[in-house]
Motif scaffolding. Sequence first.
Motif, PDB file in Angstrom:
ATOM      1  N   ILE A 149       0.840  -1.204   0.000  1.00 30.48           N
ATOM      2  CA  ILE A 149       0.000   0.000   0.000  1.00 30.48           C
ATOM      3  C   ILE A 149       0.870   1.247   0.000  1.00 30.48           C
ATOM      4  O   ILE A 149       0.618   2.191  -0.750  1.00 30.48           O
ATOM      5  CB  ILE A 149      -0.985  -0.013   1.194  1.00 30.48           C
ATOM      6  CG1 ILE A 149      -2.039  -1.100   0.969  1.00 30.48           C
ATOM      7  CG2 ILE A 149      -1.625   1.355   1.396  1.00 30.48           C
ATOM      8  CD1 ILE A 149      -2.916  -1.382   2.183  1.00 30.48           C
ATOM      9  N   GLN A 150       1.922   1.246   0.811  1.00 31.89           N
ATOM     10  CA  GLN A 150       2.821   2.399   0.844  1.00 31.89           C
ATOM     11  C   GLN A 150       3.513   2.586  -0.509  1.00 31.89           C
ATOM     12  O   GLN A 150       3.641   3.709  -0.997  1.00 31.89           O
ATOM     13  CB  GLN A 150       3.872   2.251   1.955  1.00 31.89           C
ATOM     14  CG  GLN A 150       4.679   3.516   2.177  1.00 31.89           C
ATOM     15  CD  GLN A 150       3.809   4.677   2.637  1.00 31.89           C
ATOM     16  OE1 GLN A 150       3.071   4.573   3.605  1.00 31.89           O
ATOM     17  NE2 GLN A 150       3.891   5.795   1.932  1.00 31.89           N
TER      18      GLN A 150
ATOM     19  N   ASP B 238       3.143   5.931  -2.817  1.00 36.08           N
ATOM     20  CA  ASP B 238       4.330   6.701  -3.199  1.00 36.08           C
ATOM     21  C   ASP B 238       4.604   6.693  -4.695  1.00 36.08           C
ATOM     22  O   ASP B 238       5.039   7.708  -5.249  1.00 36.08           O
ATOM     23  CB  ASP B 238       5.574   6.155  -2.484  1.00 36.08           C
ATOM     24  CG  ASP B 238       5.548   6.423  -0.989  1.00 36.08           C
ATOM     25  OD1 ASP B 238       4.781   7.293  -0.545  1.00 36.08           O
ATOM     26  OD2 ASP B 238       6.299   5.729  -0.263  1.00 36.08           O
ATOM     27  N   ASN B 239       4.357   5.580  -5.368  1.00 31.16           N
ATOM     28  CA  ASN B 239       4.846   5.422  -6.741  1.00 31.16           C
ATOM     29  C   ASN B 239       3.787   5.309  -7.831  1.00 31.16           C
ATOM     30  O   ASN B 239       4.084   5.580  -8.987  1.00 31.16           O
ATOM     31  CB  ASN B 239       5.760   4.188  -6.810  1.00 31.16           C
ATOM     32  CG  ASN B 239       6.937   4.326  -5.878  1.00 31.16           C
ATOM     33  OD1 ASN B 239       7.631   5.336  -5.897  1.00 31.16           O
ATOM     34  ND2 ASN B 239       7.151   3.330  -5.035  1.00 31.16           N
TER      35      ASN B 239
ATOM     36  N   TYR C 287       0.348   9.160 -10.224  1.00 28.09           N
ATOM     37  CA  TYR C 287       0.187   9.107 -11.682  1.00 28.09           C
ATOM     38  C   TYR C 287      -1.254   8.785 -12.072  1.00 28.09           C
ATOM     39  O   TYR C 287      -1.805   9.401 -12.992  1.00 28.09           O
ATOM     40  CB  TYR C 287       1.168   8.105 -12.291  1.00 28.09           C
ATOM     41  CG  TYR C 287       2.597   8.550 -12.089  1.00 28.09           C
ATOM     42  CD1 TYR C 287       3.184   9.455 -12.967  1.00 28.09           C
ATOM     43  CD2 TYR C 287       3.334   8.103 -11.000  1.00 28.09           C
ATOM     44  CE1 TYR C 287       4.492   9.889 -12.768  1.00 28.09           C
ATOM     45  CE2 TYR C 287       4.638   8.537 -10.796  1.00 28.09           C
ATOM     46  CZ  TYR C 287       5.216   9.431 -11.675  1.00 28.09           C
ATOM     47  OH  TYR C 287       6.496   9.880 -11.468  1.00 28.09           O
ATOM     48  N   LEU C 288      -1.857   7.839 -11.378  1.00 26.69           N
ATOM     49  CA  LEU C 288      -3.259   7.505 -11.660  1.00 26.69           C
ATOM     50  C   LEU C 288      -4.171   8.689 -11.320  1.00 26.69           C
ATOM     51  O   LEU C 288      -5.050   9.068 -12.109  1.00 26.69           O
ATOM     52  CB  LEU C 288      -3.691   6.260 -10.878  1.00 26.69           C
ATOM     53  CG  LEU C 288      -2.988   4.950 -11.228  1.00 26.69           C
ATOM     54  CD1 LEU C 288      -3.464   3.835 -10.305  1.00 26.69           C
ATOM     55  CD2 LEU C 288      -3.217   4.584 -12.683  1.00 26.69           C
ATOM     56  N   ALA C 289      -3.946   9.278 -10.145  1.00 22.45           N
ATOM     57  CA  ALA C 289      -4.767  10.417  -9.722  1.00 22.45           C
ATOM     58  C   ALA C 289      -4.551  11.613 -10.643  1.00 22.45           C
ATOM     59  O   ALA C 289      -5.513  12.311 -10.992  1.00 22.45           O
ATOM     60  CB  ALA C 289      -4.433  10.792  -8.275  1.00 22.45           C
TER      61      ALA C 289
ATOM     62  N   GLY D 161       2.717  10.592  -2.066  1.00 24.88           N
ATOM     63  CA  GLY D 161       1.360  10.355  -2.525  1.00 24.88           C
ATOM     64  C   GLY D 161       0.633  11.602  -2.985  1.00 24.88           C
ATOM     65  O   GLY D 161      -0.578  11.573  -3.159  1.00 24.88           O
ATOM     66  N   GLU D 162       1.347  12.692  -3.196  1.00 20.31           N
ATOM     67  CA  GLU D 162       0.714  13.942  -3.600  1.00 20.31           C
ATOM     68  C   GLU D 162       0.973  14.229  -5.069  1.00 20.31           C
ATOM     69  O   GLU D 162       2.003  13.856  -5.627  1.00 20.31           O
ATOM     70  CB  GLU D 162       1.243  15.104  -2.765  1.00 20.31           C
ATOM     71  CG  GLU D 162       0.848  15.011  -1.313  1.00 20.31           C
ATOM     72  CD  GLU D 162       1.356  16.185  -0.503  1.00 20.31           C
ATOM     73  OE1 GLU D 162       1.727  17.228  -1.095  1.00 20.31           O
ATOM     74  OE2 GLU D 162       1.405  16.056   0.719  1.00 20.31           O
ATOM     75  N   VAL D 163       0.013  14.932  -5.672  1.00 21.37           N
ATOM     76  CA  VAL D 163       0.129  15.344  -7.063  1.00 21.37           C
ATOM     77  C   VAL D 163      -0.442  16.754  -7.168  1.00 21.37           C
ATOM     78  O   VAL D 163      -1.407  17.083  -6.490  1.00 21.37           O
ATOM     79  CB  VAL D 163      -0.594  14.352  -8.014  1.00 21.37           C
ATOM     80  CG1 VAL D 163      -2.070  14.296  -7.730  1.00 21.37           C
ATOM     81  CG2 VAL D 163      -0.341  14.673  -9.455  1.00 21.37           C
TER      82      VAL D 163
END
Length: 166
Positions: A17-18, A22-23, A27-29, A105-107
Amino acid sequence: MDGEEFAELLNRNAQEIQDFIDNTFPYLAGDIAVNHFLENFDKEGFVDNGLQPWDDVKRRDQESPWYGFAPQNIKQFSSTRAEDPILKDTNELRDATDYEPRGNGEVAIINDKEYAQVHNEGGLAYIFGKTPFEMPKRQFIGHSAELDEKELEMLTDELDQIIGEK
């Protein structure tokens, strides 16, 4: 499954999950958000708890001296421009909408056009460097309940796949 196997399973899920957060998640969001915001251009409004339509442009108003105005040929009427979508000239504003992963986890959703902010928020603008005028808000990026739903659905599906594998 005994307690030790269960603890190992939880640890493995937590690591996956982490890693996803993180990775993969940014990109999906980011893709989902950019596609959602690009749809605002097609719908000529901002989608948040339904469509919030943009104010129309004077070049589409037959009563306006700007009717059919085309920047390339300011002395000639353009029937194409009189019908064009509101924020369409070269599609530069639309095409400059992108995302940037920021880690943890940020975009961030970005648009590097200097005029993006005044279109998105409204405010003082200039036509051809001349007289300033009040640009109406034609938001295309921002918080959206519908976008939140799309992102939550993606997140739930992805976490289900990680946890459901075991």
